[in-house]
Enzyme design. Sequence first.
Site, mmCIF file in Angstrom:
data_model
loop_
_atom_site.group_PDB
_atom_site.id
_atom_site.type_symbol
_atom_site.label_atom_id
_atom_site.label_comp_id
_atom_site.label_asym_id
_atom_site.label_seq_id
_atom_site.Cartn_x
_atom_site.Cartn_y
_atom_site.Cartn_z
ATOM 1 C CG ASN A 83 -30.017 28.335 -36.637
ATOM 2 O OD1 ASN A 83 -28.892 28.829 -36.710
ATOM 3 N ND2 ASN A 83 -30.741 28.082 -37.698
ATOM 4 C CD GLU A 143 -21.565 25.761 -47.127
ATOM 5 O OE1 GLU A 143 -21.451 25.007 -46.130
ATOM 6 O OE2 GLU A 143 -22.668 26.132 -47.574
ATOM 7 C CE1 TYR A 176 -26.215 30.861 -43.967
ATOM 8 C CE2 TYR A 176 -24.932 32.495 -42.778
ATOM 9 C CZ TYR A 176 -25.543 31.254 -42.841
ATOM 10 O OH TYR A 176 -25.486 30.416 -41.757
ATOM 11 C CE LYS A 225 -25.954 29.359 -38.379
ATOM 12 N NZ LYS A 225 -27.336 29.641 -38.855
ATOM 13 C CG HIS A 257 -23.681 26.498 -41.969
ATOM 14 N ND1 HIS A 257 -24.697 26.787 -42.853
ATOM 15 C CD2 HIS A 257 -22.711 25.877 -42.695
ATOM 16 C CE1 HIS A 257 -24.336 26.376 -44.066
ATOM 17 N NE2 HIS A 257 -23.137 25.823 -44.004
#
Length: 137
Positions: A112, A126, A49, A9, A115
């Site tokens: 965080n 994905e 998302y 991320k 993913h």
Amino acid sequence: METTFSMLKPDCIERKLTGKAIDYILEHGFEIRAMEKLSLSKAQAAAFYREHKGKEFYKPLIEFMTSGPVVAMVLAREDAVEKFREVIGKTDPKKAKEGSLRALYATDVRHNIVHGADSLQNAEREISFFFPKIDLI
Ligand code: IDP
Ligand code: MG
């Protein structure tokens, strides 16, 4: 061998943790089958998302995911989907098990660093979203 989808991320790239995250992933038995650094458009982040649409963290999540480049990866190993979720740890780094990628490097539940696809079906979806031409045989 099974494949899963992962994404480093924007906080991971911004904090110069890309190398550490990739080392960790390789050291935990994953092979990188494909990797691309890219910037998500708002539409791509929203589609990625979409299961979270309407939740209170959705809008800031889309803002965060489009705040800088990401690194998308296809990873292979035995039981890749389940094992990758295990090694990244829980969404909230405070609850992630010791030694997991998020426990080591993440700052909070939104930022965080990584993913990981949560099911075989989502991994496939994905992967084809980001790497439509990949041949996974
Ligand atoms: P996961 O990434 O562990 O699968 P999800 O529940 O699918 O977690 O949430 C997607 C992402 O949305 C998380 O990785 C995190 O960046 C963000 N997120 C999830 N829950 C919260 C929250 O309660 N507050 C802020 N951000 C959240
Ligand atoms: Mg998820």
